[in-house]
Each structure stands twice: as C-alpha cells, then as structure tokens.
Design an enzyme around this catalytic site. Structure first.
Site, PDB file in Angstrom:
ATOM      1  N   ILE A   8      -0.091  -1.743  18.303  1.00 40.94           N
ATOM      2  CA  ILE A   8      -1.540  -1.335  19.279  1.00 40.94           C
ATOM      3  C   ILE A   8      -1.065   0.695  19.288  1.00 40.94           C
ATOM      4  O   ILE A   8       0.190  -0.087  20.201  1.00 40.94           O
ATOM      5  CB  ILE A   8      -2.008  -2.115  19.949  1.00 40.94           C
ATOM      6  N   LEU A   9      -1.809   0.766  18.971  1.00 39.11           N
ATOM      7  CA  LEU A   9      -1.244   2.990  19.599  1.00 39.11           C
ATOM      8  C   LEU A   9      -1.770   3.609  20.878  1.00 39.11           C
ATOM      9  O   LEU A   9      -3.581   2.941  21.405  1.00 39.11           O
ATOM     10  CB  LEU A   9      -1.607   3.526  18.356  1.00 39.11           C
ATOM     11  N   ASN A  51       0.663  -1.452  -0.234  1.00 34.29           N
ATOM     12  CA  ASN A  51       0.192  -0.270   0.014  1.00 34.29           C
ATOM     13  C   ASN A  51       0.937   1.434  -0.149  1.00 34.29           C
ATOM     14  O   ASN A  51       0.876   2.044  -0.747  1.00 34.29           O
ATOM     15  CB  ASN A  51      -0.859  -0.254   1.427  1.00 34.29           C
ATOM     16  N   ASP A  69      -9.351   0.237  14.925  1.00 34.29           N
ATOM     17  CA  ASP A  69     -10.207  -0.006  14.093  1.00 34.29           C
ATOM     18  C   ASP A  69     -11.514   0.581  13.828  1.00 34.29           C
ATOM     19  O   ASP A  69     -12.415   0.148  13.415  1.00 34.29           O
ATOM     20  CB  ASP A  69     -10.601  -1.815  13.470  1.00 34.29           C
ATOM     21  N   THR A  97      -8.538   6.510  15.468  1.00 34.81           N
ATOM     22  CA  THR A  97      -9.206   7.333  16.691  1.00 34.81           C
ATOM     23  C   THR A  97      -8.458   6.739  18.095  1.00 34.81           C
ATOM     24  O   THR A  97      -7.848   5.272  17.845  1.00 34.81           O
ATOM     25  CB  THR A  97     -10.766   7.354  17.356  1.00 34.81           C
ATOM     26  N   GLU A 147      -7.732  -2.880  -2.247  1.00 34.83           N
ATOM     27  CA  GLU A 147      -6.636  -1.258  -1.431  1.00 34.83           C
ATOM     28  C   GLU A 147      -5.368  -0.302  -2.064  1.00 34.83           C
ATOM     29  O   GLU A 147      -5.771   0.212  -2.222  1.00 34.83           O
ATOM     30  CB  GLU A 147      -6.261  -2.264  -0.366  1.00 34.83           C
ATOM     31  N   ASN A 204      -6.104   5.200   8.542  1.00 36.05           N
ATOM     32  CA  ASN A 204      -5.423   3.774   8.550  1.00 36.05           C
ATOM     33  C   ASN A 204      -6.315   3.079   7.551  1.00 36.05           C
ATOM     34  O   ASN A 204      -6.939   3.384   7.383  1.00 36.05           O
ATOM     35  CB  ASN A 204      -5.654   3.197   9.403  1.00 36.05           C
ATOM     36  N   HIS A 231      -7.749  -0.975   7.045  1.00 35.78           N
ATOM     37  CA  HIS A 231      -7.987  -2.288   7.613  1.00 35.78           C
ATOM     38  C   HIS A 231      -8.952  -2.882   6.330  1.00 35.78           C
ATOM     39  O   HIS A 231      -9.526  -2.899   5.706  1.00 35.78           O
ATOM     40  CB  HIS A 231      -8.700  -1.821   8.582  1.00 35.78           C
TER      41      HIS A 231
HETATM   42  C1  GAR Z   1      -3.101  -4.958   3.766  1.00 38.96           C
HETATM   43  O1  GAR Z   1      -4.347  -5.587   3.528  1.00 38.96           O
HETATM   44  C2  GAR Z   1      -3.424  -4.660   5.132  1.00 38.96           C
HETATM   45  O2  GAR Z   1      -5.186  -3.672   5.210  1.00 38.96           O
HETATM   46  C3  GAR Z   1      -3.172  -4.226   6.208  1.00 38.96           C
HETATM   47  O3  GAR Z   1      -1.717  -5.296   6.127  1.00 38.96           O
HETATM   48  C4  GAR Z   1      -1.775  -4.915   4.286  1.00 38.96           C
HETATM   49  C5  GAR Z   1      -0.498  -4.558   4.463  1.00 38.96           C
HETATM   50  O4  GAR Z   1      -0.351  -5.416   3.214  1.00 38.96           O
HETATM   51  N1  GAR Z   1      -3.685  -3.866   7.446  1.00 38.96           N
HETATM   52  C6  GAR Z   1      -3.386  -4.328   9.029  1.00 38.96           C
HETATM   53  O5  GAR Z   1      -3.943  -5.861   8.812  1.00 38.96           O
HETATM   54  C7  GAR Z   1      -3.937  -3.567   9.745  1.00 38.96           C
HETATM   55  N2  GAR Z   1      -4.589  -3.675  11.001  1.00 38.96           N
HETATM   56  P1  GAR Z   1       1.016  -4.200   3.182  1.00 38.96           P
HETATM   57  O6  GAR Z   1       2.644  -3.702   3.912  1.00 38.96           O
HETATM   58  O7  GAR Z   1       1.504  -4.847   1.900  1.00 38.96           O
HETATM   59  O8  GAR Z   1      -0.037  -2.739   2.032  1.00 38.96           O
END
Ligand code: GAR
Length: 208
Positions: A92-93, A14, A145, A141, A174, A107, A109
């Site tokens: 976790i923040l 991403n 999530d 926030t 995404e 973020n 998710h």
């Molecule tokens: C993505 O699918 C994102 O939505 C998820 O991790 C992956 C990261 O992929 N995020 C979470 O699970 C956050 N809780 P990437 O490193 O290739 O972008």
C-alpha cells in the site's frame, strides 16, 4: 527514449511480458530498472538475465510506510522514469508517493474495477457468483485500486472454476493487456487530464 521502471513483489510474469514486448516490438522506451520490495522475488532473476538493472528495497528494513516510500522513490528517481509500472507490487502506497508519480504510474489489478478492490479478488468473484471476471489497468491515485481506468480484460467464469483456474485464465489476458497499455503510454497516446483518462488514437480497450 522513455524510461520505464517496473516494481514487483514476486513472480513477475507481467513484468516479463512487458520486458519482452518492449524489446520485441521495439518501443521507443527502455526498461531502466526492475525494483522489488522483497529480496526473494522470483522475477528479479528474469530481469537480471535480460540485462535489466535490479534493485531491492526491502520494506522490512524500514520503520514505517513513509520511510519505505521515501527510499523507494529515491531509488526509482535515480533512473529518471517517465513511467512507473506496478506489476504485482503488493504494498500500500502513501499519498505523498502516489502524488509524486501522478499521471505517470500504472497498476494492474486482478478484477473488473470498481468491483473487488484489495486482495483475493478471484475467490471473492467466485463466491459472489460473478459470470465474468478480469483485470484492470489504471492510473494510480492515493485511493487504493481506484485510479482512472485505462483498459480492462474480461474472462468468462466457467463451470467448475476454482480460484487458481480463474486466476490463470485472467493472467493470460493480463499478459496481453498490460504491455499494450504501457506501449500506449510510451508512444504518447495515453495520459490523464482532469482526473480522467485521455487516449489518442482510439485503440480498442477491451481484452478478452
Ligand atoms: C497479477 O495477477 C496482478 O494482477 C496481481 O498480482 C499478480 C502478479 O502476478 N496484482 C495485484 O493483486 C495488485 N493488487 P505477476 O507477479 O506474475 O505479474
């Protein structure tokens, strides 16, 4: 020029999509830094190869979340960010950290929030018999999530899908949705007011 700081923990696909869109679409923004909590995050190499400064703040070197978040914020703030983008950042923040970046931290998710907060989202969606899965971009926030929703991407579950197949289908979405949402923010079309998303310009918010 707006400064964007992107936080990653791993692959960084991403982040890659955002770096490419920022340059290719000539956003009024720069990717000021990519910061990882893991020294071995694969995405760091892509960022460095594209001339983006990289920083590692290894969470294992800190006694507790407060100490880690304090150093993380110090490193982020050195780049004077207008926007902090969590892109597969798996920590976790603390409430103090999220408060500090309120209204300027996004973020992504991998579920259609508010369903399936937390981990193993696609596996849980399949187990629940969901016919649609997806991903959500939201403001961050204190509650994990749960922040105001900016955009959602929807993918149909197909017969025979396993977790990996569904994750791959959603990930493609995404990569379209997250750059679009970040672009809205840096172009001044997105913010929050009274805890709700305020969006100017009326962009389509569903990706499928
Ligand atoms: C993505 O699918 C994102 O939505 C998820 O991790 C992956 C990261 O992929 N995020 C979470 O699970 C956050 N809780 P990437 O490193 O290739 O972008």
């Amino acid at each position: 020029m707006k400064n964007i700081v992107i936080l990653i923990s791993g692959r960084g696909s991403n982040m890659e999509a955002i770096v490419k869109a920022c340059a290719g679409e000539q956003w009024p923004a720069r990717i000021a830094a990519v910061i990882s909590n893991r020294p071995d995050a694969a995405g760091l190499a892509f960022a460095a190869a594209h001339g983006v400064p990289t920083v590692v703040v290894d969470h294992k070197a800190f006694a507790d979340r407060e100490a880690f978040d304090a150093e993380l914020a110090r490193q982020i703030d050195a780049f004077a960010p207008d926007l902090v983008v969590l892109a597969g950042f798996m920590r976790i923040l603390t409430p103090g950290f999220t408060r500090h970046y309120e209204g300027r931290m996004l973020n992504i998710h991998p579920s259609l929030l508010p369903a399936f907060t937390g981990l193993h989202t696609h596996q849980r969606a399949l187990q629940a018999g969901c016919q649609f899965a997806g991903a959500t971009v939201h403001f961050v926030t204190a509650e994990l999530d749960h922040g105001p929703i900016v955009a959602q991407a929807v993918a149909a579950v197909q017969p025979g899908d396993d977790e990996a197949a569904l994750a791959a289908r959603v990930l493609k979405l995404e990569h379209r949705m997250y750059p679009a949402a970040v672009r809205w923010f840096v172009e001044g079309q997105l913010g929050i007011a009274d805890g709700r998303v305020r969006q100017l310009g009326g962009q389509a918010q569903a990706f499928s």
